[in-house]
Design a protein around this motif. Structure first.
Motif, mmCIF file in Angstrom:
data_model
loop_
_atom_site.group_PDB
_atom_site.id
_atom_site.type_symbol
_atom_site.label_atom_id
_atom_site.label_comp_id
_atom_site.label_asym_id
_atom_site.label_seq_id
_atom_site.Cartn_x
_atom_site.Cartn_y
_atom_site.Cartn_z
ATOM 1 N N LYS A 105 22.610 0.328 -22.150
ATOM 2 C CA LYS A 105 21.929 0.505 -23.350
ATOM 3 C C LYS A 105 19.959 -0.133 -23.033
ATOM 4 O O LYS A 105 19.277 0.508 -23.239
ATOM 5 C CB LYS A 105 22.338 -0.068 -24.630
ATOM 6 C CG LYS A 105 21.185 -0.353 -25.655
ATOM 7 C CD LYS A 105 22.151 -1.030 -26.993
ATOM 8 C CE LYS A 105 22.056 -2.507 -26.323
ATOM 9 N NZ LYS A 105 21.748 -3.451 -27.577
ATOM 10 N N ARG A 106 20.429 -1.723 -22.912
ATOM 11 C CA ARG A 106 18.893 -2.217 -21.820
ATOM 12 C C ARG A 106 18.110 -0.812 -21.144
ATOM 13 O O ARG A 106 16.950 -0.769 -21.389
ATOM 14 C CB ARG A 106 19.129 -3.161 -21.575
ATOM 15 C CG ARG A 106 19.448 -4.864 -22.474
ATOM 16 C CD ARG A 106 19.742 -6.225 -22.408
ATOM 17 N NE ARG A 106 20.170 -6.433 -20.859
ATOM 18 C CZ ARG A 106 21.892 -6.939 -20.775
ATOM 19 N NH1 ARG A 106 22.100 -6.558 -22.409
ATOM 20 N NH2 ARG A 106 22.266 -6.722 -19.931
ATOM 21 N N ARG A 107 18.549 -0.874 -19.873
ATOM 22 C CA ARG A 107 18.286 0.603 -19.102
ATOM 23 C C ARG A 107 17.299 1.722 -19.668
ATOM 24 O O ARG A 107 16.314 1.969 -19.435
ATOM 25 C CB ARG A 107 18.911 0.822 -17.999
ATOM 26 C CG ARG A 107 18.350 1.414 -16.766
ATOM 27 C CD ARG A 107 19.767 1.716 -16.213
ATOM 28 N NE ARG A 107 20.320 2.930 -16.321
ATOM 29 C CZ ARG A 107 19.592 3.972 -16.571
ATOM 30 N NH1 ARG A 107 18.699 4.512 -16.572
ATOM 31 N NH2 ARG A 107 20.620 5.197 -17.346
ATOM 32 N N LEU A 108 18.629 2.043 -21.251
ATOM 33 C CA LEU A 108 17.823 3.307 -21.389
ATOM 34 C C LEU A 108 16.828 3.548 -22.425
ATOM 35 O O LEU A 108 15.860 3.935 -22.544
ATOM 36 C CB LEU A 108 19.199 4.161 -22.596
ATOM 37 C CG LEU A 108 20.050 4.444 -21.327
ATOM 38 C CD1 LEU A 108 21.348 5.305 -22.047
ATOM 39 C CD2 LEU A 108 19.317 5.798 -20.037
ATOM 40 N N ASN A 124 15.301 7.907 -30.615
ATOM 41 C CA ASN A 124 16.204 8.267 -29.431
ATOM 42 C C ASN A 124 16.188 7.014 -29.051
ATOM 43 O O ASN A 124 17.496 6.560 -28.766
ATOM 44 C CB ASN A 124 14.985 8.871 -27.736
ATOM 45 C CG ASN A 124 15.226 8.996 -26.686
ATOM 46 O OD1 ASN A 124 16.932 8.784 -27.055
ATOM 47 N ND2 ASN A 124 15.152 8.289 -26.214
ATOM 48 N N ILE A 125 15.896 5.751 -29.153
ATOM 49 C CA ILE A 125 15.757 4.802 -29.125
ATOM 50 C C ILE A 125 17.340 4.213 -29.377
ATOM 51 O O ILE A 125 18.272 3.651 -29.620
ATOM 52 C CB ILE A 125 14.509 3.743 -29.517
ATOM 53 C CG1 ILE A 125 13.904 3.280 -28.221
ATOM 54 C CG2 ILE A 125 14.865 1.881 -28.962
ATOM 55 C CD1 ILE A 125 12.062 3.066 -28.384
ATOM 56 N N GLU A 126 16.943 4.532 -31.451
ATOM 57 C CA GLU A 126 18.470 4.058 -31.774
ATOM 58 C C GLU A 126 19.541 4.972 -31.620
ATOM 59 O O GLU A 126 21.075 4.396 -32.074
ATOM 60 C CB GLU A 126 17.822 4.870 -33.489
ATOM 61 C CG GLU A 126 19.048 4.108 -34.877
ATOM 62 C CD GLU A 126 19.269 3.029 -35.021
ATOM 63 O OE1 GLU A 126 20.337 2.424 -34.662
ATOM 64 O OE2 GLU A 126 18.677 1.972 -33.975
ATOM 65 N N SER A 176 14.579 0.743 -22.622
ATOM 66 C CA SER A 176 13.624 -0.330 -21.410
ATOM 67 C C SER A 176 12.533 1.599 -20.814
ATOM 68 O O SER A 176 12.370 1.159 -21.054
ATOM 69 C CB SER A 176 14.052 -0.300 -20.508
ATOM 70 O OG SER A 176 12.408 -0.506 -19.311
ATOM 71 N N ALA A 177 13.367 2.501 -20.380
ATOM 72 C CA ALA A 177 13.335 3.198 -20.451
ATOM 73 C C ALA A 177 12.571 4.656 -21.133
ATOM 74 O O ALA A 177 10.984 4.952 -21.126
ATOM 75 C CB ALA A 177 14.038 4.290 -19.567
ATOM 76 N N ALA A 178 13.006 4.355 -22.377
ATOM 77 C CA ALA A 178 12.273 5.344 -23.292
ATOM 78 C C ALA A 178 11.008 4.654 -23.992
ATOM 79 O O ALA A 178 9.835 5.219 -24.811
ATOM 80 C CB ALA A 178 14.179 5.073 -24.921
ATOM 81 N N GLU A 179 11.132 3.214 -23.899
ATOM 82 C CA GLU A 179 9.664 2.556 -24.545
ATOM 83 C C GLU A 179 8.375 2.991 -23.645
ATOM 84 O O GLU A 179 8.097 3.199 -23.613
ATOM 85 C CB GLU A 179 10.089 1.069 -24.602
ATOM 86 C CG GLU A 179 11.060 0.495 -25.847
ATOM 87 C CD GLU A 179 11.430 -0.576 -25.514
ATOM 88 O OE1 GLU A 179 11.048 -1.282 -24.965
ATOM 89 O OE2 GLU A 179 11.541 -1.360 -26.433
ATOM 90 N N LEU A 180 9.058 2.355 -22.228
ATOM 91 C CA LEU A 180 8.262 3.129 -21.196
ATOM 92 C C LEU A 180 7.639 4.922 -21.126
ATOM 93 O O LEU A 180 6.440 4.953 -21.480
ATOM 94 C CB LEU A 180 8.853 2.896 -19.659
ATOM 95 C CG LEU A 180 7.982 3.382 -18.507
ATOM 96 C CD1 LEU A 180 6.747 2.823 -18.586
ATOM 97 C CD2 LEU A 180 8.718 3.293 -17.586
#
Length: 202
Positions: free
Chosen positions: A59-62, A39-41, A64-68
């Motif tokens: 990108k940074r926001r998404l 997903n991050i890739e 960060s949300a994906a990692e959370l």
């Protein structure tokens, strides 16, 4: 609380169950991580293709949300697996053979009893295992230990997985399996988690 009477049994069973489901834990955790890596890739590739400042911020926001989301999913998965481990460990105790279970209850009674003239409330499911005959054996040991040795079965029963509740007047001592496992879990959860998730950080 007389957790000591079965703490070793709980520890052994919980560790055994943890080892049994360790492979499942590893697969589930790796699956979550792999999904989130993919997903991050996808987010990175999409942002690079757009090549805009806004896209970089998005990108940074998404990411960060994906990692959370990954951390939250991993936490839920670990909690579910720990819960499963202790449920299966308690099931092992409940399904012990009659003789082993009775010895366990006798040991627990001897440690839990205070005066020795309490009433013993049991589960309806245990009426053929925790009998007055069992209590008489315990009473003999209590008498030898200087306690009254007058335990008797209560006319009341209570819904519980196993174990018993001691009652005298308004005082109760809860030695149900649910209560004992709850207390034991506080001591053992870290150790069980270590078995399940060794070297499996987020």
């Amino acid at each position: 609380m007389a957790v000591e009477a079965i703490i070793d049994k709980i520890m052994a069973d919980a560790k055994a169950e943890a080892e049994e489901i360790k492979q499942k834990a590893e697969k589930e955790i790796e699956k979550i991580k792999e999904e989130q890596r993919a997903n991050i890739e996808r987010i990175r590739v999409s942002a690079e293709e757009e090549g805009k400042i806004q896209a970089e911020e998005e990108k940074r926001r998404l990411i960060s949300a994906a990692e959370l989301d990954q951390r939250q999913r991993l936490l839920r998965e670990k909690q579910d697996l720990i819960e499963e481990t202790f449920k299966r460990a308690m099931k092992r105790v409940i399904e012990m053979g009659r003789d082993d279970y009775c010895r366990l209850i006798e040991a627990l009674l001897i440690k839990a009893v205070d005066d020795g003239d309490e009433e013993v409330i049991i589960s309806p499911k245990d009426e053929d295992r925790i009998t007055q005959e069992l209590l008489e054996r315990v009473n003999l040991k209590l008498s030898e230990d200087g306690r009254k040795g007058q335990l008797k079965l209560s006319d009341k029963t209570r819904e519980m997985a196993g174990g018993f509740v001691l009652t005298k007047g308004r005082k109760e001592v809860n030695c149900s399996l649910e209560s004992i496992f709850s207390l034991a879990r506080e001591e053992l959860e870290g150790e069980v988690a270590g078995i399940l998730f060794e070297d499996k950080g987020p």
